[in-house]
Motif scaffolding. Structure first.
Motif, PDB file in Angstrom:
ATOM      1  N   SER A  59       9.934  36.978  -4.586  1.00  0.00           N
ATOM      2  CA  SER A  59       8.980  36.061  -3.843  1.00  0.00           C
ATOM      3  C   SER A  59       9.735  34.575  -3.542  1.00  0.00           C
ATOM      4  O   SER A  59       9.426  33.812  -3.053  1.00  0.00           O
ATOM      5  CB  SER A  59       7.789  35.508  -4.926  1.00  0.00           C
ATOM      6  OG  SER A  59       8.369  34.728  -5.992  1.00  0.00           O
ATOM      7  N   GLU A  60      11.055  34.667  -4.042  1.00  0.00           N
ATOM      8  CA  GLU A  60      11.768  33.383  -3.885  1.00  0.00           C
ATOM      9  C   GLU A  60      12.848  33.424  -2.483  1.00  0.00           C
ATOM     10  O   GLU A  60      13.083  34.610  -2.295  1.00  0.00           O
ATOM     11  CB  GLU A  60      12.689  33.271  -5.156  1.00  0.00           C
ATOM     12  CG  GLU A  60      11.874  32.782  -6.358  1.00  0.00           C
ATOM     13  CD  GLU A  60      12.985  32.680  -7.608  1.00  0.00           C
ATOM     14  OE1 GLU A  60      13.672  33.388  -7.808  1.00  0.00           O
ATOM     15  OE2 GLU A  60      12.517  31.635  -8.440  1.00  0.00           O
ATOM     16  N   ASN A  61      13.047  32.338  -1.899  1.00  0.00           N
ATOM     17  CA  ASN A  61      13.718  32.121  -0.941  1.00  0.00           C
ATOM     18  C   ASN A  61      15.172  32.285  -1.262  1.00  0.00           C
ATOM     19  O   ASN A  61      15.842  31.279  -2.068  1.00  0.00           O
ATOM     20  CB  ASN A  61      13.675  31.117  -0.347  1.00  0.00           C
ATOM     21  CG  ASN A  61      14.073  31.019   0.954  1.00  0.00           C
ATOM     22  OD1 ASN A  61      14.783  31.863   1.725  1.00  0.00           O
ATOM     23  ND2 ASN A  61      14.365  29.775   1.808  1.00  0.00           N
ATOM     24  N   ALA A  91      21.283  36.146 -10.781  1.00  0.00           N
ATOM     25  CA  ALA A  91      20.553  35.181 -10.069  1.00  0.00           C
ATOM     26  C   ALA A  91      21.364  33.902 -10.065  1.00  0.00           C
ATOM     27  O   ALA A  91      21.195  32.714  -9.605  1.00  0.00           O
ATOM     28  CB  ALA A  91      19.054  34.982  -9.839  1.00  0.00           C
ATOM     29  N   LYS A  92      21.616  33.864 -11.595  1.00  0.00           N
ATOM     30  CA  LYS A  92      22.023  32.300 -12.054  1.00  0.00           C
ATOM     31  C   LYS A  92      23.401  32.283 -11.698  1.00  0.00           C
ATOM     32  O   LYS A  92      23.954  31.218 -11.729  1.00  0.00           O
ATOM     33  CB  LYS A  92      22.216  32.373 -13.704  1.00  0.00           C
ATOM     34  CG  LYS A  92      22.953  33.376 -14.450  1.00  0.00           C
ATOM     35  CD  LYS A  92      22.809  33.301 -15.776  1.00  0.00           C
ATOM     36  CE  LYS A  92      23.658  34.592 -16.495  1.00  0.00           C
ATOM     37  NZ  LYS A  92      23.639  34.616 -17.887  1.00  0.00           N
ATOM     38  N   LYS A 119      14.179  27.020  -4.011  1.00  0.00           N
ATOM     39  CA  LYS A 119      12.628  26.845  -4.643  1.00  0.00           C
ATOM     40  C   LYS A 119      12.093  25.258  -4.403  1.00  0.00           C
ATOM     41  O   LYS A 119      12.972  24.473  -4.102  1.00  0.00           O
ATOM     42  CB  LYS A 119      12.650  26.704  -6.048  1.00  0.00           C
ATOM     43  CG  LYS A 119      11.428  26.694  -6.696  1.00  0.00           C
ATOM     44  CD  LYS A 119      11.402  26.819  -8.655  1.00  0.00           C
ATOM     45  CE  LYS A 119       9.920  26.803  -8.952  1.00  0.00           C
ATOM     46  NZ  LYS A 119      10.152  26.784 -10.581  1.00  0.00           N
ATOM     47  N   GLN A 120      10.978  25.460  -3.752  1.00  0.00           N
ATOM     48  CA  GLN A 120      10.175  24.226  -3.465  1.00  0.00           C
ATOM     49  C   GLN A 120       9.717  23.278  -4.508  1.00  0.00           C
ATOM     50  O   GLN A 120       8.930  24.011  -5.625  1.00  0.00           O
ATOM     51  CB  GLN A 120       8.949  24.524  -2.507  1.00  0.00           C
ATOM     52  CG  GLN A 120       9.270  25.153  -1.012  1.00  0.00           C
ATOM     53  CD  GLN A 120       7.989  25.210  -0.345  1.00  0.00           C
ATOM     54  OE1 GLN A 120       6.989  25.417  -0.598  1.00  0.00           O
ATOM     55  NE2 GLN A 120       8.367  24.914   1.185  1.00  0.00           N
ATOM     56  N   VAL A 121      10.047  22.076  -4.804  1.00  0.00           N
ATOM     57  CA  VAL A 121       9.772  21.276  -5.778  1.00  0.00           C
ATOM     58  C   VAL A 121       9.144  19.820  -5.319  1.00  0.00           C
ATOM     59  O   VAL A 121       9.621  19.449  -4.091  1.00  0.00           O
ATOM     60  CB  VAL A 121      10.966  20.972  -6.831  1.00  0.00           C
ATOM     61  CG1 VAL A 121      11.346  22.453  -7.389  1.00  0.00           C
ATOM     62  CG2 VAL A 121      11.990  20.331  -6.057  1.00  0.00           C
ATOM     63  N   VAL A 122       8.290  19.429  -5.794  1.00  0.00           N
ATOM     64  CA  VAL A 122       7.866  17.935  -5.660  1.00  0.00           C
ATOM     65  C   VAL A 122       8.698  16.928  -6.243  1.00  0.00           C
ATOM     66  O   VAL A 122       9.319  17.034  -7.468  1.00  0.00           O
ATOM     67  CB  VAL A 122       6.589  17.808  -6.342  1.00  0.00           C
ATOM     68  CG1 VAL A 122       6.063  16.373  -5.975  1.00  0.00           C
ATOM     69  CG2 VAL A 122       5.528  18.918  -5.752  1.00  0.00           C
ATOM     70  N   ASP A 145      18.143  23.952  -4.730  1.00  0.00           N
ATOM     71  CA  ASP A 145      18.915  25.302  -5.446  1.00  0.00           C
ATOM     72  C   ASP A 145      18.234  25.295  -6.918  1.00  0.00           C
ATOM     73  O   ASP A 145      18.255  24.364  -7.586  1.00  0.00           O
ATOM     74  CB  ASP A 145      20.373  25.134  -5.495  1.00  0.00           C
ATOM     75  CG  ASP A 145      21.170  26.346  -5.806  1.00  0.00           C
ATOM     76  OD1 ASP A 145      20.241  27.146  -6.740  1.00  0.00           O
ATOM     77  OD2 ASP A 145      22.229  26.314  -5.992  1.00  0.00           O
ATOM     78  N   LYS A 146      17.738  26.679  -7.070  1.00  0.00           N
ATOM     79  CA  LYS A 146      17.011  26.746  -8.428  1.00  0.00           C
ATOM     80  C   LYS A 146      17.971  26.540  -9.686  1.00  0.00           C
ATOM     81  O   LYS A 146      17.567  26.217 -10.771  1.00  0.00           O
ATOM     82  CB  LYS A 146      16.425  28.151  -8.525  1.00  0.00           C
ATOM     83  CG  LYS A 146      15.744  28.496  -9.822  1.00  0.00           C
ATOM     84  CD  LYS A 146      15.075  29.807  -9.603  1.00  0.00           C
ATOM     85  CE  LYS A 146      14.255  30.133 -10.896  1.00  0.00           C
ATOM     86  NZ  LYS A 146      13.893  31.454 -10.987  1.00  0.00           N
TER      87      LYS A 146
END
Length: 241
Positions: A59-61, A91-92, A119-122, A145-146
């Motif tokens: 689900s992640e971009n 992924a890390k 990842k989308q973050v506020v 970037d996550k």
């Protein structure tokens, strides 16, 4: 007459030079472009391999940037498909090396790629002081970037609209639950005692800060008793009985 002949010879010479230049311009870059194409094609195959095999949440971009392969490297016409292998596919890992081999020859090379799990973050859209109410004007959603994220984050504005900031936050800072209180100590709240489809409501005062889903102490104003209730919104706590 002599001038005309010399001019004709000069024109012919210029025509020959121009023709040679045109031939070199058309044909030499073409072979060079073909060579470049093989390098680019191989880089695209490396990218496809990583997209299919890297260990990530679907689900992640994911953004993958394969470093350019040195143009001086001769890439063979491999009769079989190239084989790709990598030992650091987590992924890390932001930097991944991939070994490319041609099965029917001894040829191989190592290429490298940068992998970013987006990842989308506020984040804060303005400098915020303690007590600031979060609205659509002072927060926004950005892509990060996550691997650069630490702690809990929020992915949409709706999750935290109406919450308040507990400490000073600068523009661009990522909003985490530790910075917020959906209900803050001293807030007047509605205490909803829920049982099945029934709900009884009384008023209370929060004795501590809390975020959505967190259980906090609240004082019932009718009985002056302390109860533990779960934060349901910016104005309501619930007790399930």
């Amino acid at each position: 007459m002599m001038l005309t002949i010399q001019y004709s010879k000069l024109s012919a010479a210029i025509g020959i030079v121009f023709t040679c230049f045109l031939i070199s311009f058309i044909f030499v870059p073409k072979s060079y472009a073909m060579q470049m194409s093989s390098h680019q094609q191989l880089a695209e195959q490396v990218e496809d391999y990583l997209l299919q095999h890297i260990d990530i949440d679907g689900s992640e971009n994911t953004k993958i940037l394969v470093r350019e392969i040195d143009e001086r490297i001769n890439i063979p016409n491999c009769s079989e498909a190239f084989v790709f292998t990598s030992n650091n596919m987590q992924a890390k890992q932001s930097n991944v090396s991939v070994k490319v081999q041609c099965p029917n020859t001894q040829w191989y090379l190592f290429t490298h790629a940068t992998v970013s799990i987006i990842k989308q973050v506020v984040v804060a859209n303005d400098n915020l002081s303690p007590g600031s109410l979060l609205t659509k004007n002072n927060i926004q959603v950005v892509e990060i970037d996550k691997n650069k994220l630490r702690g809990s984050t929020f992915s949409s504005l709706d999750e935290i609209l109406g919450a308040r900031i507990k400490r000073r936050v600068r523009t661009g800072n990522i909003i985490s639950d530790r910075m917020l209180c959906f209900i803050c100590k001293g807030d007047r709240v509605t205490i909803a005692a829920v049982s099945g489809g029934l709900s009884i409501q009384v008023y209370g005062v929060a004795e501590e800060d809390g975020v959505l889903g967190e259980t906090i102490q609240v004082r019932n104003l009718s009985s002056d008793k302390l109860v533990y209730a779960k934060v349901a919104s910016t104005s309501e706590v619930q007790i399930h009985i």
